[in-house]
Design a protein around this motif. Sequence first.
Motif, PDB file in Angstrom:
ATOM      1  N   HIS A 142      61.104  32.351  34.824  1.00  0.00           N
ATOM      2  CA  HIS A 142      61.285  33.127  36.052  1.00  0.00           C
ATOM      3  C   HIS A 142      62.740  33.584  36.193  1.00  0.00           C
ATOM      4  O   HIS A 142      63.009  34.740  36.504  1.00  0.00           O
ATOM      5  N   ARG A 145      63.697  36.519  34.181  1.00  0.00           N
ATOM      6  CA  ARG A 145      63.097  37.811  34.471  1.00  0.00           C
ATOM      7  C   ARG A 145      64.010  38.732  35.267  1.00  0.00           C
ATOM      8  O   ARG A 145      64.030  39.933  35.043  1.00  0.00           O
ATOM      9  N   THR A 146      64.739  38.178  36.239  1.00  0.00           N
ATOM     10  CA  THR A 146      65.583  39.039  37.065  1.00  0.00           C
ATOM     11  C   THR A 146      66.689  39.709  36.247  1.00  0.00           C
ATOM     12  O   THR A 146      66.823  40.928  36.309  1.00  0.00           O
ATOM     13  N   ALA A 149      65.169  42.405  34.328  1.00  0.00           N
ATOM     14  CA  ALA A 149      64.831  43.574  35.146  1.00  0.00           C
ATOM     15  C   ALA A 149      66.071  44.413  35.387  1.00  0.00           C
ATOM     16  O   ALA A 149      66.023  45.644  35.326  1.00  0.00           O
ATOM     17  N   LEU A 171      61.596  45.171  25.858  1.00  0.00           N
ATOM     18  CA  LEU A 171      60.162  44.987  26.080  1.00  0.00           C
ATOM     19  C   LEU A 171      59.647  43.815  25.250  1.00  0.00           C
ATOM     20  O   LEU A 171      58.842  43.004  25.716  1.00  0.00           O
ATOM     21  N   ARG A 174      60.674  40.674  26.916  1.00  0.00           N
ATOM     22  CA  ARG A 174      59.838  40.403  28.080  1.00  0.00           C
ATOM     23  C   ARG A 174      58.505  39.809  27.656  1.00  0.00           C
ATOM     24  O   ARG A 174      57.987  38.884  28.276  1.00  0.00           O
ATOM     25  N   ARG A 185      51.868  27.205  31.120  1.00  0.00           N
ATOM     26  CA  ARG A 185      50.721  27.036  31.998  1.00  0.00           C
ATOM     27  C   ARG A 185      49.552  26.397  31.249  1.00  0.00           C
ATOM     28  O   ARG A 185      48.906  25.496  31.758  1.00  0.00           O
ATOM     29  N   GLU A 203      32.667  40.897  31.222  1.00  0.00           N
ATOM     30  CA  GLU A 203      33.509  41.301  32.348  1.00  0.00           C
ATOM     31  C   GLU A 203      34.987  41.158  31.963  1.00  0.00           C
ATOM     32  O   GLU A 203      35.802  42.044  32.229  1.00  0.00           O
ATOM     33  N   ASP A 207      37.781  44.134  31.579  1.00  0.00           N
ATOM     34  CA  ASP A 207      39.084  44.099  32.261  1.00  0.00           C
ATOM     35  C   ASP A 207      40.228  44.359  31.290  1.00  0.00           C
ATOM     36  O   ASP A 207      41.121  45.156  31.557  1.00  0.00           O
ATOM     37  N   ARG A 238      39.427  32.001  33.827  1.00  0.00           N
ATOM     38  CA  ARG A 238      39.397  33.426  33.566  1.00  0.00           C
ATOM     39  C   ARG A 238      40.753  33.958  33.090  1.00  0.00           C
ATOM     40  O   ARG A 238      40.842  34.689  32.104  1.00  0.00           O
ATOM     41  N   GLU A 239      41.781  33.553  33.807  1.00  0.00           N
ATOM     42  CA  GLU A 239      43.119  34.092  33.554  1.00  0.00           C
ATOM     43  C   GLU A 239      43.580  33.823  32.119  1.00  0.00           C
ATOM     44  O   GLU A 239      44.109  34.707  31.454  1.00  0.00           O
TER      45      GLU A 239
END
Lengths: 339, 229
Positions: A142, A145-146, A149, A171, A174, A185, A203, A207, A238-239
């Motif tokens: 996290h 990321r800033t 950006a 890219l 990232r 995770r 499904e 996606d 799902r994720e």
Amino acid sequence: MTARRSIARRLFIGLSIVGLVGATLLLIFIIREHQQSFSALGDPEAARHAFRELFEHVLLPILVLILPMGMAGLIVIRRALAPLGRAADQLKVVGGLERGVMIDHAAFPTEAVPFARAVNDLLARLDQAAREHEAFAADVAHELRTPLAVIALELDALDHPDAPRLRAELLAMRRLIDQLMLLARVEAQSLAHSMRDMLELEEIGADVVSLLAPSAIGAGKNLSLGRVGEAPVVTGQRETIAAALRNLVENALRVTPAGGSVTVLVGPGPRLRVKDGGTGLTAERLQELIQRHRRADHASREGAGLGLAIVARIMAAHGGRLDSLPEAQELILDFTPIS
Amino acid sequence: MASEMRLLLIEDNHRLADLLVAGLARRGFSCDYAPSLAMATEAIAAQVHDVLIVDRGLPDGDGIAWLRDMRRAGYMQPALVLTARDALEDRVSGLDAGADDYVVKPAEVDEIAARIRALLRRPGPRSETQLRFGPLKVDLASRATLCFGRPFDLSRREMDLLELLLRQAGAVVRRDSLENALYAFNEPVTPNAVEATVSRLRRKLEDVGAHGMLHTVRGVGYMLREPAG
């Protein structure tokens, strides 16, 4: 090292010793009481009488006492230990990534509770450590990321021939950070509570294809979805499944030249297959790419980076695996349970 | 000047905000900027904004919760949520709270600008009656369609299809959602009905010079895209 012995066997040995000691004591008592000399036992009539005496007053009472005691002991032991067996069965079905697992010691005998509590304390500490690890990895990603950006926005304002190349590098960075966050995770987050969702693979395929089709079409490549056989349903998260498929499709688009096609095929059975216009991956090469991150070798000419290692982890967490069918230029997310 | 779009960016990182405002300005959006929810509440009351760009983690609270309060207070302009978190739960809770779209940081300015344009094409209280995309212009009130300034004719269903694709231009529109939108639920739909309408529309677009705009993503749906080059 002492040999492991069951409580029943210890009880049997203990009762045998008690029986033996008791019988000896009684024998001594009877001999002294009756003042019988051993010479008198030469007479068969007297000997028979003496043995009957011994049987009635020594052996019988001891057997009458010890046999029910032993039986009662065995039953008590079995009953007292049954909740431990049930708790063990409950622990066995817990997956490696489940969180907040505790031994339910409500039915445990008092003597076993301190042990169960100690194990629960340990489990709680391990949970805490895993959570901290996950939070740390997510924090690092996290925090990165800033500044990323900011650099991206600075580059946006920069009118320089090198800007597009730098943007592409950024890219890639990232993407690596996204993958690190995903890995954190998968490794630590409780897949368990969302693991029981029923998911339609078609499904998820639709996606991911919708998400990646605009850039694929922009690059002159064809991305499509197809189904073979019945629409498969799996239980899982799902994720992370979508992330695994996305990883494969992005890799496939990278190795497919402009004008080529990438196809996501659902089925037959609980499978998602990604077919590309590249050269295919042999099973050995796939294993190498999956193992890659363990050797801290992140650079990859295929641009797969951590990707395939993460995909393999996600599949393992769902009880499936990542397979390759090089002759068909296919990578397969196979959810068929390994029997 | 009526067509000038005014945006409100709510972001607590000053450097990021300054760069984003400059980047959006280069793409023709004038953008106000509020570093906290309290200042955003003041800004939204003082000025009419066409689109809100909301960061999630702000010093005085969560952007999503603020957005929910604003929706309750009657501010219905489309909102784009910026977040560094890409968890699905975030996405769902964000859309529930009234976010219209969602961009994961760090996003490219081009992506944010494209999402804003897409939001402005969606139906809503402040959406325009004219949709523009690439060489196409559709007047929803008079149901007139122009390509490179030249009018061309579409059937009612082709027109509805074009409108649906235009509102989500640049993204894939799922075939089942098109089916649901184009046909009443009791109307018999043949399996290839949407496909047939799409190919008729594609032919008409090609005829008026809009080449390679309408793409089929086999097995999923269709997408309208600006012609390459």
